[in-house]
Design an enzyme around this catalytic site. Structure first.
Site, PDB file in Angstrom:
ATOM      1  N   CYS A  84       0.837  -1.206   0.000  1.00 35.46           N
ATOM      2  CA  CYS A  84       0.000   0.000   0.000  1.00 35.46           C
ATOM      3  C   CYS A  84       0.870   1.254   0.000  1.00 35.46           C
ATOM      4  O   CYS A  84       1.974   1.267   0.514  1.00 35.46           O
ATOM      5  CB  CYS A  84      -0.945   0.087   1.190  1.00 35.46           C
ATOM      6  SG  CYS A  84      -2.130  -1.243   1.254  1.00 35.46           S
TER       7      CYS A  84
ATOM      8  N   ARG B 162       4.023  -0.184  -4.834  1.00 34.54           N
ATOM      9  CA  ARG B 162       3.699  -0.639  -3.478  1.00 34.54           C
ATOM     10  C   ARG B 162       2.383  -1.405  -3.409  1.00 34.54           C
ATOM     11  O   ARG B 162       2.087  -2.055  -2.403  1.00 34.54           O
ATOM     12  CB  ARG B 162       3.626   0.550  -2.522  1.00 34.54           C
ATOM     13  CG  ARG B 162       4.919   1.314  -2.433  1.00 34.54           C
ATOM     14  CD  ARG B 162       4.746   2.538  -1.579  1.00 34.54           C
ATOM     15  NE  ARG B 162       4.551   2.190  -0.186  1.00 34.54           N
ATOM     16  CZ  ARG B 162       5.495   2.181   0.739  1.00 34.54           C
ATOM     17  NH1 ARG B 162       6.721   2.523   0.406  1.00 34.54           N
ATOM     18  NH2 ARG B 162       5.242   1.855   1.979  1.00 34.54           N
TER      19      ARG B 162
ATOM     20  N   TRP C 184      -2.483  -2.805  -1.630  1.00 27.74           N
ATOM     21  CA  TRP C 184      -2.063  -4.191  -1.771  1.00 27.74           C
ATOM     22  C   TRP C 184      -2.862  -4.950  -0.715  1.00 27.74           C
ATOM     23  O   TRP C 184      -2.655  -4.784   0.475  1.00 27.74           O
ATOM     24  CB  TRP C 184      -0.565  -4.327  -1.518  1.00 27.74           C
ATOM     25  CG  TRP C 184      -0.040  -5.699  -1.810  1.00 27.74           C
ATOM     26  CD1 TRP C 184       0.274  -6.214  -3.028  1.00 27.74           C
ATOM     27  CD2 TRP C 184       0.240  -6.733  -0.860  1.00 27.74           C
ATOM     28  NE1 TRP C 184       0.724  -7.503  -2.895  1.00 27.74           N
ATOM     29  CE2 TRP C 184       0.716  -7.853  -1.588  1.00 27.74           C
ATOM     30  CE3 TRP C 184       0.127  -6.831   0.524  1.00 27.74           C
ATOM     31  CZ2 TRP C 184       1.086  -9.038  -0.961  1.00 27.74           C
ATOM     32  CZ3 TRP C 184       0.495  -8.023   1.137  1.00 27.74           C
ATOM     33  CH2 TRP C 184       0.970  -9.102   0.390  1.00 27.74           C
TER      34      TRP C 184
ATOM     35  N   ASN D 183      -1.694   2.689   5.208  1.00 25.49           N
ATOM     36  CA  ASN D 183      -0.745   1.689   4.729  1.00 25.49           C
ATOM     37  C   ASN D 183      -0.364   0.857   5.939  1.00 25.49           C
ATOM     38  O   ASN D 183      -0.257   1.389   7.040  1.00 25.49           O
ATOM     39  CB  ASN D 183       0.488   2.411   4.161  1.00 25.49           C
ATOM     40  CG  ASN D 183       1.657   1.471   3.990  1.00 25.49           C
ATOM     41  OD1 ASN D 183       1.489   0.303   3.648  1.00 25.49           O
ATOM     42  ND2 ASN D 183       2.860   1.968   4.234  1.00 25.49           N
ATOM     43  N   GLY D 184      -0.175  -0.459   5.750  1.00 24.51           N
ATOM     44  CA  GLY D 184       0.237  -1.310   6.879  1.00 24.51           C
ATOM     45  C   GLY D 184      -0.906  -2.197   7.328  1.00 24.51           C
ATOM     46  O   GLY D 184      -1.826  -2.473   6.553  1.00 24.51           O
TER      47      GLY D 184
ATOM     48  N   GLU E  35      17.574 -17.746  -6.695  1.00 23.90           N
ATOM     49  CA  GLU E  35      17.161 -16.402  -7.110  1.00 23.90           C
ATOM     50  C   GLU E  35      16.569 -16.434  -8.525  1.00 23.90           C
ATOM     51  O   GLU E  35      15.546 -15.800  -8.794  1.00 23.90           O
ATOM     52  CB  GLU E  35      18.364 -15.453  -7.033  1.00 23.90           C
ATOM     53  CG  GLU E  35      18.143 -14.061  -7.577  1.00 23.90           C
ATOM     54  CD  GLU E  35      17.010 -13.309  -6.902  1.00 23.90           C
ATOM     55  OE1 GLU E  35      16.482 -13.760  -5.879  1.00 23.90           O
ATOM     56  OE2 GLU E  35      16.628 -12.256  -7.441  1.00 23.90           O
TER      57      GLU E  35
ATOM     58  N   LYS F 191      12.744 -15.439  -9.425  1.00 27.78           N
ATOM     59  CA  LYS F 191      12.441 -14.420 -10.433  1.00 27.78           C
ATOM     60  C   LYS F 191      11.494 -14.978 -11.487  1.00 27.78           C
ATOM     61  O   LYS F 191      10.572 -14.302 -11.918  1.00 27.78           O
ATOM     62  CB  LYS F 191      13.761 -13.976 -11.072  1.00 27.78           C
ATOM     63  CG  LYS F 191      13.830 -12.551 -11.464  1.00 27.78           C
ATOM     64  CD  LYS F 191      14.496 -11.679 -10.441  1.00 27.78           C
ATOM     65  CE  LYS F 191      13.764 -11.690  -9.116  1.00 27.78           C
ATOM     66  NZ  LYS F 191      14.440 -10.953  -8.081  1.00 27.78           N
TER      67      LYS F 191
ATOM     68  N   GLU G 127       8.043 -15.383  -9.978  1.00 26.23           N
ATOM     69  CA  GLU G 127       7.464 -14.086  -9.607  1.00 26.23           C
ATOM     70  C   GLU G 127       6.803 -13.385 -10.785  1.00 26.23           C
ATOM     71  O   GLU G 127       5.747 -12.786 -10.631  1.00 26.23           O
ATOM     72  CB  GLU G 127       8.593 -13.216  -9.040  1.00 26.23           C
ATOM     73  CG  GLU G 127       8.168 -11.921  -8.414  1.00 26.23           C
ATOM     74  CD  GLU G 127       9.340 -11.181  -7.778  1.00 26.23           C
ATOM     75  OE1 GLU G 127      10.509 -11.454  -8.121  1.00 26.23           O
ATOM     76  OE2 GLU G 127       9.092 -10.297  -6.939  1.00 26.23           O
TER      77      GLU G 127
ATOM     78  N   HIS H  57      18.103 -37.115  -4.765  1.00 26.11           N
ATOM     79  CA  HIS H  57      17.493 -37.670  -3.546  1.00 26.11           C
ATOM     80  C   HIS H  57      15.968 -37.570  -3.571  1.00 26.11           C
ATOM     81  O   HIS H  57      15.339 -37.512  -2.515  1.00 26.11           O
ATOM     82  CB  HIS H  57      18.047 -36.950  -2.309  1.00 26.11           C
ATOM     83  CG  HIS H  57      19.507 -37.220  -2.067  1.00 26.11           C
ATOM     84  ND1 HIS H  57      19.984 -38.435  -1.661  1.00 26.11           N
ATOM     85  CD2 HIS H  57      20.592 -36.427  -2.220  1.00 26.11           C
ATOM     86  CE1 HIS H  57      21.305 -38.390  -1.548  1.00 26.11           C
ATOM     87  NE2 HIS H  57      21.706 -37.173  -1.887  1.00 26.11           N
TER      88      HIS H  57
ATOM     89  N   LYS I 241       6.323  -4.351  -3.646  1.00 27.40           N
ATOM     90  CA  LYS I 241       7.767  -4.156  -3.490  1.00 27.40           C
ATOM     91  C   LYS I 241       8.193  -4.237  -2.034  1.00 27.40           C
ATOM     92  O   LYS I 241       9.229  -4.783  -1.693  1.00 27.40           O
ATOM     93  CB  LYS I 241       8.150  -2.790  -4.072  1.00 27.40           C
ATOM     94  CG  LYS I 241       9.646  -2.496  -4.050  1.00 27.40           C
ATOM     95  CD  LYS I 241      10.344  -3.251  -5.138  1.00 27.40           C
ATOM     96  CE  LYS I 241      11.834  -2.995  -5.176  1.00 27.40           C
ATOM     97  NZ  LYS I 241      12.532  -4.061  -5.932  1.00 27.40           N
TER      98      LYS I 241
END
Ligand code: M6R
Length: 596
Positions: free
Chosen positions: A2, A29, A77, A103-104, A471, A475, A478, A494, A591
């Site tokens: 947010c 955000r 968000w 926000n939060g 990574e 990516k 994502e 394994h 983000k």
């Protein structure tokens, strides 16, 4: 997670364009919904909001038409309450006297909602941000003024949050910071408040940072900071931010992600230059040397850098650092910390809640807290005993790219300094990054085409390249939305090897000294009909064994491992574009994750 923005102007004027511009800069955000509210000189509220991305919602609501003396914008968000019209922010109080956005997370919002309803208030949605507005409303109804009401509401709201709120018949905006980011911009005849700097810097470079436990009272000409607990005024000088906003524009690239990928040579060079001259490096290293136990802690991409950092310190400096995922750190290690330990918290944003939880869990032990962060002024920066910046400039795109490369470079420089042996020619690194991107852009697009036909695959790495494989896989997941599992190459046999069938893609990320062993792993997949792809330094045996090799320029074992992430970033970007996704703003993500 947010974004909020607010403006107060001296005269009534068109505010829609300004709010929309700020919202676009906050879009990284959150992009589940957008809303804008303006209040004209007479206090009439114009509120337009809906779920969807900015352009979709703007096409319906024509934000540009909005006028007023005060304005609020919010990008959401979703955490509490599905993306919907009623849950989109800003929110009104019961009778439309107050309008605000947050926000939060307000973690006790369900109990609050019940209480507000029992008190006769109208609660329209199930989003926790609405609780901020009603919590203030509660005390306004009891006859308190706005400052007192906001201070009283702070006692009711639990969680980490920031919010901005306006009352119809006043010419002010009020904002609160309690755990989430909040900055104030001082303009000429108007003032601004926002979750972050990029949304404000094109408007003014005079910035006041708000701290947790503080509220802000803004009108067009003055800004007042007060402590929430005792209401006392806080004096704080504005800072001048001269960093241009060019850095936050796309500069001709179709996406921020591609721009940021191509900025990596420069960002790497800037970091190496900074570390070469910074007086902060030695105290940071001294704290690491003094650490009885050393932990590298982060989430997502930053955790992958921690994995590589630990391998580099082990390999180069003989320091046994332990990489840990931040939420696990609190649960499994923090209680055993002592004052002799060192905890290195790695976070691009410096605001990730899981990382700050690890920090808060570490504090009571007296262990030394070391921060590695990109966003200067972040909570992590202020809370660290020593910190080092990543020097990447803005990273707008949700998928982290340049901050990852600089996190790994930073660990590498520190480990080599600790070893006392200067073996890396750092001056070559920016050129190698550029060369790798240049020669592998086409082959990466071709690999994306090959992988695009599959919905699941593996990326395998070993030693230094384990973090690179993880990574690369993150990516790909994502932004392409395909499932890609990253794994230690030796672990594949394994169990997961059973996934391999005709044409099943497995990508091996290989650093030079591991090539002779990794050939075995490639063979194990190849002889079962799998499609084997190698990303690594040129190697005759690997070239003969694998179906496809993306060869990166000759470099040392350590630098070669890092360079391997570059084609993996390009592959993810290309696959995301092939699938019609927006790589900058992948679905469901944000983000900066300021929630548990
Ligand atoms: O700001 P941080 O480095 O603390 O963020 C941690 C993760 O949320 C972040 O790295 C995330 O995994 C990236 N979007 C991945 O590209």
């Amino acid at each position: 997670m947010c974004g909020i923005f607010g403006v107060v102007a001296r005269e009534e004027r068109p505010l829609g364009g300004l709010l929309l511009g700020a919202a676009r800069r906050l879009a990284y955000r959150g992009y589940d919904s957008i809303g804008c509210a303006t209040l004209d000189a007479a206090g009439a509220i114009d509120l337009r909001k809906d779920p969807g991305k900015i352009d979709e919602v703007d096409a319906r609501h024509h934000f540009e038409e909005m006028r007023g003396v005060r304005g609020i914008a919010q990008l959401r968000w979703a955490t509490f309450g599905a993306p919907s019209h009623v849950n989109a922010q800003p929110h009104l109080d019961t009778d439309g006297d107050l309008v605000g956005a947050h926000n939060g997370n307000i973690v006790n919002h369900i109990a609050l909602r019940d209480a507000f309803l029992a008190e006769g208030m109208t609660v329209r949605g199930t989003n926790d941000g609405e609780s901020c507005v009603h919590a203030v409303e509660r005390y306004v109804h009891r006859g308190q003024d706005m400052i007192e009401s906001i201070r009283s509401a702070a006692g009711d709201l639990e969680g980490d949050y920031a919010y901005v709120i306006a009352r119809r018949d006043e010419r002010r905006l009020y904002a609160v910071k309690q755990g989430s980011g909040l900055v104030v911009g001082l303009g000429d005849g108007e003032n601004y408040v926002s979750s972050d700097l990029p949304s404000i810097l094109p408007l003014t470079q005079r910035i006041v940072r708000v701290r947790d436990g503080e509220m802000v009272v803004l009108d067009a000409d003055t800004v007042e900071l007060r402590r929430l607990d005792d209401g006392e005024i806080v004096e704080r000088e504005p800072e001048l931010f001269t960093l241009g906003m060019d850095a936050a524009e796309k500069s001709g690239y179709p996406h921020f992600m591609l721009k940021e990928i191509h900025e990596q040579a420069k960002a790497g060079g800037d970091l190496l230059h900074l570390l070469g001259a910074s007086p902060h490096v030695d105290p940071f290293l001294d704290a690491l040397r003094a650490g009885r136990r050393v932990y590298f802690v982060g989430c997502g991409t930053s955790y992958h850098a921690c994995l590589i950092g630990a391998a580099l310190f082990n390999r180069l400096a003989g320091l046994p650092a332990v990489p840990v995922l931040a939420p696990q750190f609190r649960e499994t290690l923090a209680h055993a910390l002592t004052p002799d330990d060192a905890v290195v918290l790695v976070s691009q944003s410096g605001e990730t809640k899981d990382v700050l939880n690890a920090l808060n869990a570490s504090r009571p032990s007296g262990a030394t807290i070391l921060g590695v962060l990109n966003v200067l002024g972040s909570t992590l920066m202020h809370a660290s005993d020593h910190y080092l910046p990543l020097a990447c400039g803005y990273e707008i795109s949700v998928p982290a790219t340049k901050t990852f490369v600089n996190q790994v470079l930073l660990f590498h420089v520190l480990a080599e300094r600790m070893s006392g042996r200067a073996t890396t020619d750092w001056s070559r690194v920016p050129g190698l990054i550029e060369e790798t991107l240049g020669c592998l852009e086409g082959p990466s697009r071709a690999l994306a085409e090959l992988l695009d036909g599959h919905e699941e695959m593996y990326y395998l790495g070993y030693g230094l390249t384990l973090g690179i494989a993880l990574e690369g896989a993150l990516k790909l997941k994502e932004i392409s939305y395909a499932h890609c599992e990253g794994l230690l190459s030796s672990e594949f046999k394994h169990g997961p090897l059973s996934a391999v069938r005709e044409d099943y893609p497995v990508v091996f990320v290989v650093a030079p000294e591991d090539a002779s062993m990794l050939v075995n792993h490639v063979n194990e997949v190849a002889c079962r009909g799998g499609r084997t792809i190698v990303v690594g330094a040129p190697d005759a045996l690997l070239r003969r064994t694998a179906d496809l090799c993306l060869e990166i320029p000759e470099a040392t074992h350590e630098i070669s491992a890092l360079l391997a992430v570059l084609p993996l970033q390009l592959v993810s970007y290309a696959m995301s574009i092939r699938r019609g996704n927006d790589p900058d703003f992948p679905r469901n993500l944000s983000k900066t994750l300021t929630v548990d």
